[in-house]
Write a protein that holds these residues in place. Structure first.
Motif, mmCIF file in Angstrom:
data_model
loop_
_atom_site.group_PDB
_atom_site.id
_atom_site.type_symbol
_atom_site.label_atom_id
_atom_site.label_comp_id
_atom_site.label_asym_id
_atom_site.label_seq_id
_atom_site.Cartn_x
_atom_site.Cartn_y
_atom_site.Cartn_z
ATOM 1 N N CYS A 12 44.562 17.566 46.075
ATOM 2 C CA CYS A 12 44.177 18.957 45.817
ATOM 3 C C CYS A 12 43.062 19.440 46.740
ATOM 4 O O CYS A 12 42.441 20.473 46.464
ATOM 5 N N GLY A 13 42.762 18.711 47.789
ATOM 6 C CA GLY A 13 41.693 19.132 48.692
ATOM 7 C C GLY A 13 42.102 20.328 49.535
ATOM 8 O O GLY A 13 43.253 20.743 49.552
ATOM 9 N N GLY A 14 41.141 20.878 50.241
ATOM 10 C CA GLY A 14 41.406 22.007 51.132
ATOM 11 C C GLY A 14 41.119 23.336 50.457
ATOM 12 O O GLY A 14 41.227 23.476 49.241
ATOM 13 N N SER A 15 40.749 24.315 51.270
ATOM 14 C CA SER A 15 40.393 25.623 50.733
ATOM 15 C C SER A 15 41.327 26.726 51.190
ATOM 16 O O SER A 15 41.168 27.883 50.799
ATOM 17 N N GLY A 16 42.324 26.392 52.018
ATOM 18 C CA GLY A 16 43.325 27.380 52.405
ATOM 19 C C GLY A 16 42.751 28.587 53.102
ATOM 20 O O GLY A 16 43.073 29.733 52.769
ATOM 21 N N THR A 17 41.893 28.354 54.084
ATOM 22 C CA THR A 17 41.177 29.462 54.723
ATOM 23 C C THR A 17 42.110 30.452 55.429
ATOM 24 O O THR A 17 41.755 31.616 55.590
ATOM 25 N N ARG A 18 43.297 30.016 55.810
ATOM 26 C CA ARG A 18 44.206 30.926 56.522
ATOM 27 C C ARG A 18 44.852 31.939 55.582
ATOM 28 O O ARG A 18 45.521 32.861 56.046
ATOM 29 N N LEU A 19 44.649 31.782 54.261
ATOM 30 C CA LEU A 19 45.123 32.784 53.308
ATOM 31 C C LEU A 19 43.956 33.533 52.665
ATOM 32 O O LEU A 19 44.080 34.080 51.573
ATOM 33 N N TRP A 20 42.790 33.563 53.339
ATOM 34 C CA TRP A 20 41.689 34.394 52.869
ATOM 35 C C TRP A 20 42.104 35.854 53.030
ATOM 36 O O TRP A 20 42.765 36.209 54.003
ATOM 37 N N PRO A 21 41.745 36.764 52.118
ATOM 38 C CA PRO A 21 40.797 36.604 51.007
ATOM 39 C C PRO A 21 41.429 36.210 49.672
ATOM 40 O O PRO A 21 40.736 36.181 48.654
ATOM 41 N N ILE A 22 42.736 35.901 49.633
ATOM 42 C CA ILE A 22 43.323 35.429 48.375
ATOM 43 C C ILE A 22 42.796 34.040 48.052
ATOM 44 O O ILE A 22 42.358 33.760 46.936
ATOM 45 N N SER A 23 42.856 33.151 49.033
ATOM 46 C CA SER A 23 42.439 31.762 48.848
ATOM 47 C C SER A 23 40.990 31.594 49.275
ATOM 48 O O SER A 23 40.604 32.017 50.363
ATOM 49 N N ARG A 24 40.204 30.976 48.396
ATOM 50 C CA ARG A 24 38.795 30.703 48.690
ATOM 51 C C ARG A 24 38.439 29.317 48.182
ATOM 52 O O ARG A 24 39.201 28.690 47.457
ATOM 53 N N THR A 25 37.277 28.842 48.556
ATOM 54 C CA THR A 25 36.904 27.461 48.247
ATOM 55 C C THR A 25 37.029 27.157 46.759
ATOM 56 O O THR A 25 37.539 26.106 46.363
ATOM 57 N N LEU A 26 36.565 28.078 45.901
ATOM 58 C CA LEU A 26 36.586 27.838 44.460
ATOM 59 C C LEU A 26 37.875 28.324 43.802
ATOM 60 O O LEU A 26 38.023 28.217 42.584
ATOM 61 N N MET A 27 38.806 28.863 44.581
ATOM 62 C CA MET A 27 40.133 29.213 44.078
ATOM 63 C C MET A 27 41.115 29.107 45.237
ATOM 64 O O MET A 27 41.603 30.099 45.756
ATOM 65 N N PRO A 28 41.388 27.860 45.687
ATOM 66 C CA PRO A 28 42.251 27.666 46.853
ATOM 67 C C PRO A 28 43.707 28.004 46.555
ATOM 68 O O PRO A 28 44.113 28.127 45.398
ATOM 69 N N LYS A 29 44.490 28.127 47.615
ATOM 70 C CA LYS A 29 45.836 28.696 47.496
ATOM 71 C C LYS A 29 46.733 27.915 46.545
ATOM 72 O O LYS A 29 47.637 28.488 45.933
ATOM 73 N N GLN A 30 46.505 26.593 46.397
ATOM 74 C CA GLN A 30 47.397 25.819 45.545
ATOM 75 C C GLN A 30 47.317 26.217 44.074
ATOM 76 O O GLN A 30 48.224 25.923 43.294
ATOM 77 N N PHE A 31 46.235 26.915 43.682
ATOM 78 C CA PHE A 31 46.079 27.320 42.285
ATOM 79 C C PHE A 31 46.339 28.814 42.074
ATOM 80 O O PHE A 31 46.247 29.300 40.948
ATOM 81 N N VAL A 32 46.654 29.541 43.134
ATOM 82 C CA VAL A 32 46.988 30.963 43.014
ATOM 83 C C VAL A 32 48.440 31.089 42.548
ATOM 84 O O VAL A 32 49.327 30.424 43.073
ATOM 85 N N LYS A 33 48.686 31.939 41.579
ATOM 86 C CA LYS A 33 50.031 32.056 41.005
ATOM 87 C C LYS A 33 50.864 33.076 41.785
ATOM 88 O O LYS A 33 50.998 34.232 41.394
ATOM 89 N N PHE A 34 51.445 32.607 42.867
ATOM 90 C CA PHE A 34 52.243 33.448 43.742
ATOM 91 C C PHE A 34 53.663 33.672 43.221
ATOM 92 O O PHE A 34 54.265 34.710 43.465
ATOM 93 N N PHE A 35 54.240 32.677 42.542
ATOM 94 C CA PHE A 35 55.672 32.686 42.266
ATOM 95 C C PHE A 35 55.954 32.596 40.770
ATOM 96 O O PHE A 35 55.689 31.571 40.135
ATOM 97 N N ASP A 36 56.486 33.686 40.198
ATOM 98 C CA ASP A 36 56.883 33.720 38.786
ATOM 99 C C ASP A 36 55.750 33.248 37.872
ATOM 100 O O ASP A 36 55.971 32.495 36.920
ATOM 101 N N ASP A 37 54.548 33.688 38.189
ATOM 102 C CA ASP A 37 53.354 33.356 37.405
ATOM 103 C C ASP A 37 53.096 31.852 37.350
ATOM 104 O O ASP A 37 52.553 31.346 36.372
ATOM 105 N N LYS A 38 53.508 31.159 38.396
ATOM 106 C CA LYS A 38 53.190 29.740 38.522
ATOM 107 C C LYS A 38 52.562 29.491 39.889
ATOM 108 O O LYS A 38 52.904 30.138 40.876
ATOM 109 N N SER A 39 51.640 28.528 39.916
ATOM 110 C CA SER A 39 50.964 28.184 41.162
ATOM 111 C C SER A 39 51.754 27.141 41.920
ATOM 112 O O SER A 39 52.648 26.472 41.371
#
Length: 456
Positions: A7-34
């Motif tokens: 679960c490491g990484g902060s997904g900086t290439r998807l800023w401002p959606i992805s940030r260190t304390l809410m990286p892209k792997q936990f953002v619910k992009f698809f059907d309300d699932k991350s």
């Protein structure tokens, strides 16, 4: 088989959606699932348990999202600081039976061809049972310059190659025996550790020492910061895979994406008849082929096309499609004088969430929600006073040596330097408005005296 999820990484290439304390792997992009949740659901079909390797902040995000899925057969290993993939995988493998077959996956990849994926995993498992270190080579669909490549002769790995130029990537594509390096692996825990000890003994010994010095409780393994810093930083590719003679590659035509840019995200999101990503907040007038992301405000576009527009309330990104890899340069600029690369207006904590409503010199106003059965740390602040106004629920509040119940439409004042805590002993969330007043209202102005979540 155990799924080690990195679960490491902060997904900086998807800023401002992805940030260190809410990286892209936990953002619910698809059907309300991350992406993290999709990873768990995809791999639980062949894995009996999940082993989450993350930092402390991401641990609580993972815990909440696994609870949403009803998953309880989970193990956790918390790193105080990342030292790349080789140490992370080694720490997990050292705490497993050497005969355990592990499937190592990032938490932020999208795989849509699950039928083919099941076939690929079955072959990888068989090779792992035979004592091989298996990597998954993604069948390339175009000449990508942003990935490393694996050169293969059947299932034998001839060489690993760094990210190529477009000319070289085109030759790889034409050759037909080069694959994108997916960053996914399968092997017996003991076989990997033997190869790590052989080819990168410094990492092996430092990792072993760090695990011996671990802080352990029933739920997780916590690695000591000083011990972690003694581990050399390296990737599994450099530390083991590029040196071992036990490596095999399984060709994987699984409709895979690492969602490493907004251009990649655009390809995966649903679109309207004009090629714009679907968004109920988007008003389009003769606009087409745009990625428009924003959940808080209306976004209107007129006569524009091939743009990336991302609005998160505290930041707005506008980019040409095809240029979104440069977002990383924006993050580098932000790091010089802001915290916008780290936090959103809404922050996630193990006890609930807070949303910054206003933040200006001298004061900050937040909306705070505390889950049933949870409580904040026993804490104090050196630079601010706080005024709590309860909106819903009943809060048990400690201020100094006094404990009292604060109900909706009631409030309490906490002086600077006074020890305090809020607890939700009820069955519904507590919602409160917090007004902070002082010379400094940063999130790091906090001294935790007691904490259920063992944060420092």
């Amino acid at each position: 088989m155990t799924n080690i999820i990195l679960c490491g990484g902060s997904g900086t290439r998807l800023w401002p959606i992805s940030r260190t304390l809410m990286p892209k792997q936990f953002v619910k992009f698809f059907d309300d699932k991350s992406l993290f949740q999709l990873t768990v659901e995809r791999n639980e079909k062949v894995c009996s348990s999940q082993y989450i390797v993350s930092n402390a902040e991401q641990y609580f995000l993972a815990l909440d999202q696994l609870e949403e899925l009803g998953k309880t057969n989970n193990r956790y290993l918390l790193e105080p600081v990342g030292r790349n993939t080789a140490p992370a995988i080694a720490l997990a493998c050292m705490s497993l039976d050497p005969e355990t077959i592990v499937l190592v996956t990032p938490s932020d990849h999208l795989i849509k061809s699950e039928k083919e994926y099941a076939k690929v995993l079955a072959r990888a498992k068989k090779l792992a049972e035979d004592g091989h270190l298996v990597t998954f080579g993604i069948t390339p669909t175009f000449a990508e310059t942003g990935f490393g490549y694996i050169e293969a002769d059947g299932e034998d790995v001839k060489a690993f190659h760094e990210k190529p130029s477009l000319e070289v990537a085109t030759k790889y594509l034409e050759a037909g025996n080069y694959y994108w390096n997916s960053g996914m692996f399968c092997f017996k825990a003991g076989v990997f550790l033997d190869e790590l000890q052989k080819h990168s003994p410094e990492i092996y010994e430092a990792t072993k020492s760090a695990l011996e010095n671990k802080n352990k409780n029933d739920e997780m393994i916590r690695i000591d910061h000083e011990s972690m810093m003694q581990i050399p930083e390296d990737s599994i590719d450099y530390a083991v895979m590029e040196q071992s003679d036990k490596v095999k590659v399984v060709a994987s035509d699984i409709d895979w994406s690492d969602l490493g840019s907004f251009d990649a995200l655009y390809e995966e999101l649903p679109k309207d008849e004009k090629g714009n990503t679907k968004n109920e907040n988007h008003i389009s007038v003769d606009s087409k082929n745009n990625l428009v992301y924003g959940k808080e405000r209306k976004i209107a576009t007129v006569d524009v096309e091939d743009l990336i527009i991302v609005d998160t309330g505290d930041a707005l990104l506008v980019s040409k499609k095809g240029s979104s890899q440069k977002v990383k340069a924006v993050v580098n600029e932000l790091k010089k004088d802001t915290q916008l690369h780290n936090i959103h207006l809404t922050g996630y904590r193990p006890w609930g969430t807070y949303t910054v409503l206003e933040d200006t010199e001298g004061y900050k106003i937040k909306r705070i929600e505390v889950k049933p059965g949870k409580r904040l740390s026993l804490q104090k602040h050196f630079h601010r006073n706080e005024h709590w106004i309860i909106v819903s629920g009943t809060a048990t509040v400690t201020v100094g040596d006094k404990v009292e119940l604060i109900r909706p439409n009631e409030s309490i004042y906490i002086n600077m330097g006074v020890v305090h805590r809020l607890e939700n002993q009820g069955k519904i969330p507590i919602v409160l408005i917090e007004a902070q007043v002082g010379e400094y209202t940063g999130e790091d102005d906090i001294v935790r005296l007691e904490d259920d979540y063992k944060r420092c």
